[in-house]
Design an enzyme around this catalytic site. Structure first.
Site, PDB file in Angstrom:
ATOM      1  CB  CYS A 177      -0.921  -0.004   1.212  1.00  0.00           C
ATOM      2  SG  CYS A 177      -1.952  -1.468   1.297  1.00  0.00           S
TER       3      CYS A 177
ATOM      4  CG  HIS B 116      -3.405   3.143   2.568  1.00  0.00           C
ATOM      5  ND1 HIS B 116      -3.885   2.833   1.326  1.00  0.00           N
ATOM      6  CD2 HIS B 116      -3.399   1.979   3.270  1.00  0.00           C
ATOM      7  CE1 HIS B 116      -4.159   1.538   1.277  1.00  0.00           C
ATOM      8  NE2 HIS B 116      -3.880   1.003   2.444  1.00  0.00           N
TER       9      HIS B 116
ATOM     10  CG  ASN C  14      -6.921  -1.086   1.393  1.00  0.00           C
ATOM     11  OD1 ASN C  14      -6.148  -0.781   0.490  1.00  0.00           O
ATOM     12  ND2 ASN C  14      -6.501  -1.418   2.602  1.00  0.00           N
TER      13      ASN C  14
HETATM   14  N1  COA Z   1     -18.093  -9.328   9.594  1.00  0.00           N
HETATM   15  C1  COA Z   1     -18.670  -9.373  10.813  1.00  0.00           C
HETATM   16  N2  COA Z   1     -17.970  -9.503  11.961  1.00  0.00           N
HETATM   17  C2  COA Z   1     -16.635  -9.607  11.839  1.00  0.00           C
HETATM   18  C3  COA Z   1     -15.976  -9.588  10.587  1.00  0.00           C
HETATM   19  C4  COA Z   1     -16.765  -9.443   9.430  1.00  0.00           C
HETATM   20  N3  COA Z   1     -16.236  -9.398   8.207  1.00  0.00           N
HETATM   21  N4  COA Z   1     -14.645  -9.697  10.802  1.00  0.00           N
HETATM   22  C5  COA Z   1     -14.474  -9.782  12.115  1.00  0.00           C
HETATM   23  N5  COA Z   1     -15.673  -9.741  12.759  1.00  0.00           N
HETATM   24  C6  COA Z   1     -15.939  -9.801  14.182  1.00  0.00           C
HETATM   25  C7  COA Z   1     -14.892 -10.579  14.924  1.00  0.00           C
HETATM   26  O1  COA Z   1     -15.188 -11.945  14.927  1.00  0.00           O
HETATM   27  C8  COA Z   1     -14.987  -9.972  16.308  1.00  0.00           C
HETATM   28  O2  COA Z   1     -16.092 -10.554  16.977  1.00  0.00           O
HETATM   29  P1  COA Z   1     -16.053 -10.825  18.566  1.00  0.00           P
HETATM   30  O3  COA Z   1     -15.911  -9.469  19.208  1.00  0.00           O
HETATM   31  O4  COA Z   1     -17.364 -11.495  18.830  1.00  0.00           O
HETATM   32  O5  COA Z   1     -14.856 -11.702  18.788  1.00  0.00           O
HETATM   33  C9  COA Z   1     -15.331  -8.497  16.047  1.00  0.00           C
HETATM   34  O6  COA Z   1     -15.891  -8.466  14.713  1.00  0.00           O
HETATM   35  C10 COA Z   1     -14.147  -7.582  16.131  1.00  0.00           C
HETATM   36  O7  COA Z   1     -13.075  -8.122  15.346  1.00  0.00           O
HETATM   37  P2  COA Z   1     -11.753  -7.331  15.098  1.00  0.00           P
HETATM   38  O8  COA Z   1     -10.859  -8.085  14.197  1.00  0.00           O
HETATM   39  O9  COA Z   1     -11.196  -6.890  16.433  1.00  0.00           O
HETATM   40  O10 COA Z   1     -12.366  -6.074  14.332  1.00  0.00           O
HETATM   41  P3  COA Z   1     -11.712  -4.659  14.051  1.00  0.00           P
HETATM   42  O11 COA Z   1     -12.421  -3.599  14.777  1.00  0.00           O
HETATM   43  O12 COA Z   1     -10.209  -4.684  14.197  1.00  0.00           O
HETATM   44  O13 COA Z   1     -12.057  -4.475  12.522  1.00  0.00           O
HETATM   45  C11 COA Z   1     -10.886  -4.603  10.437  1.00  0.00           C
HETATM   46  C12 COA Z   1     -11.561  -5.382  11.561  1.00  0.00           C
HETATM   47  C13 COA Z   1     -10.273  -5.572   9.446  1.00  0.00           C
HETATM   48  C14 COA Z   1     -11.958  -3.746   9.752  1.00  0.00           C
HETATM   49  C15 COA Z   1      -9.803  -3.698  11.049  1.00  0.00           C
HETATM   50  O14 COA Z   1      -8.973  -4.431  11.896  1.00  0.00           O
HETATM   51  C16 COA Z   1      -8.934  -3.028  10.013  1.00  0.00           C
HETATM   52  O15 COA Z   1      -9.397  -2.209   9.260  1.00  0.00           O
HETATM   53  N6  COA Z   1      -7.611  -3.302  10.060  1.00  0.00           N
HETATM   54  C17 COA Z   1      -6.646  -2.634   9.270  1.00  0.00           C
HETATM   55  C18 COA Z   1      -6.805  -2.799   7.829  1.00  0.00           C
HETATM   56  C19 COA Z   1      -5.679  -2.059   7.208  1.00  0.00           C
HETATM   57  O16 COA Z   1      -5.382  -0.968   7.575  1.00  0.00           O
HETATM   58  N7  COA Z   1      -4.981  -2.613   6.313  1.00  0.00           N
HETATM   59  C20 COA Z   1      -3.865  -1.819   5.904  1.00  0.00           C
HETATM   60  C21 COA Z   1      -3.060  -2.257   5.023  1.00  0.00           C
HETATM   61  S1  COA Z   1      -3.737  -2.753   3.525  1.00  0.00           S
END
Ligand code: COA
Length: 334
Positions: free
Chosen positions: A123, A259, A290
């Site tokens: 990225c 980004h 993204n």
């Molecule tokens: N749909 C529904 N629920 C989901 C899910 C989905 N697609 N993915 C995860 N969950 C759930 C998890 O199981 C978890 O449930 P629980 O609380 O019952 O255990 C809850 O949502 C939280 O999961 P978590 O992974 O902590 O979510 P988050 O707030 O971190 O959000 C992302 C997930 C991927 C959106 C976030 O981590 C993110 O944007 N990360 C960075 C991405 C990024 O910047 N990439 C950069 C480089 S390309």
């Protein structure tokens, strides 16, 4: 006596002369994504800010999207393809290992025999390319350089993987960089942390795939939460350093183009930087998802196309992702 090697004669300042974008035609809704994962439109909107994204059709290849975005950038820069001294393509989703897709892009545009190569910094690749291009021109190793960020991440995303299926998307953005009378590209702040290599990566190597009983195309995997925390806190420091190195404060900024990884990361960075209200913040992720290396030029082009940003505005670019790697610089918008 041995002759001394001559030093290339460069220029004092560089700037972006033109920018162009290509957005694939097919719009993919959250409901369509949820046909393959246990999720919901509401969860995706509130946790990532993504409302829809675009996936490339078969004819919208990495090469085709790069050429289309570049043609617009060249036209807006009023630079002929024959004047381009180097073509740099930032991508992780051109699925032919070698040669570089940049050579095909350069040939199709009419830039041959300009040097052409790809860079792999995920990225952050586009912002790496902007810095490399600017330094090439400053050092006298070229006058105009074309930098492209392009991805077809839909090819390497597993539609059944809950952690990535709703995030990644496709598109291309390009800029023409050349000499300037006043500075238009500030010093880069960039880096990498290989101790976090596994947080976002292709799940298998090609060699591993060959060893499988039923070989499967490798796809991206991400440990989202640590990446989220790293991006939200560490990247604001990098952004601030890029401002410092450009001799500016947030009050001097017109536009912030981070980004487009997650709307909550964009908001967290804006809060940490204490951006004044007048600063326009790119929120392209809502409709583009993204797009990795393409995200910063796509987001900047969208703000210029909508009139929210204008030519001559001072913008802070910052991109970060797999590696982990990052790069940031202050630029003047073309
Ligand atoms: N749909 C529904 N629920 C989901 C899910 C989905 N697609 N993915 C995860 N969950 C759930 C998890 O199981 C978890 O449930 P629980 O609380 O019952 O255990 C809850 O949502 C939280 O999961 P978590 O992974 O902590 O979510 P988050 O707030 O971190 O959000 C992302 C997930 C991927 C959106 C976030 O981590 C993110 O944007 N990360 C960075 C991405 C990024 O910047 N990439 C950069 C480089 S390309």
């Amino acid at each position: 006596m041995t002759a001394a090697i001559a030093t290339a004669q460069g220029v004092g300042h560089t700037r972006i002369h033109g920018i162009g974008a290509f957005r694939p035609s097919r719009i993919v809704t959250n409901d369509e994504i949820c046909e393959h994962i246990d999720s919901s439109d509401e969860w995706i909107r509130t946790r990532s800010g993504i409302i829809e994204r675009r996936f490339a059709e078969p004819h919208e290849t990495v090469q085709m999207m790069s050429v289309e975005a570049s043609r617009k950038a060249l036209q807006r820069a009023d630079v002929d393809p024959g004047q381009i001294d180097c073509v740099i393509v930032a991508t992780v989703s051109h699925l032919l290992q070698t040669p570089a897709v940049a050579t095909l892009v350069a040939e199709e545009l009419g830039c041959t025999p300009a040097p052409a190569f790809d860079i792999s910094a995920a990225c952050a690749g586009f912002c790496h390319g902007v810095s490399l291009a600017s330094d090439m021109i400053r050092s006298g190793n070229g006058k105009y350089v074309l930098v492209i960020g392009v991805e077809r991440l839909s090819d390497i995303t597993d539609p059944t993987d809950r952690g990535t299926a709703f995030i990644f998307a496709d598109g291309a953005g390009a800029v023409v960089i050349g000499p300037a009378d006043v500075e238009g590209i500030g010093p880069v702040v960039w880096g990498a942390d290989g101790s976090k290599f596994d947080l976002i990566r292709q799940n298998e190597t090609w060699i591993d795939v060959l060893d499988m009983e039923e070989p499967e195309m490798p796809t991206l995997r991400m440990d989202g939460n640590p990446v989220f925390r790293w991006a939200s806190f560490e990247m604001a420091k990098v952004a601030r350093e890029a401002l410092d190195r450009a001799g500016m404060t947030v009050d001097d900024l017109d536009v912030f183009v981070p980004h487009q990884a997650n709307m909550r990361i964009i908001d967290a960075m804006a809060r940490a930087l204490k951006l004044p209200e007048h600063v326009v913040i790119a929120r392209d992720i809502a409709y583009q998802g993204n797009t990795s290396a393409a995200s910063v030029p796509l987001a900047a082009a969208a703000l210029l196309e909508s009139g929210e940003a204008k030519s001559g505005d001072t913008a802070l670019f910052i991109a970060f992702g797999a590696g982990l790697s990052y790069a940031a610089q202050v630029v003047t918008l073309p």
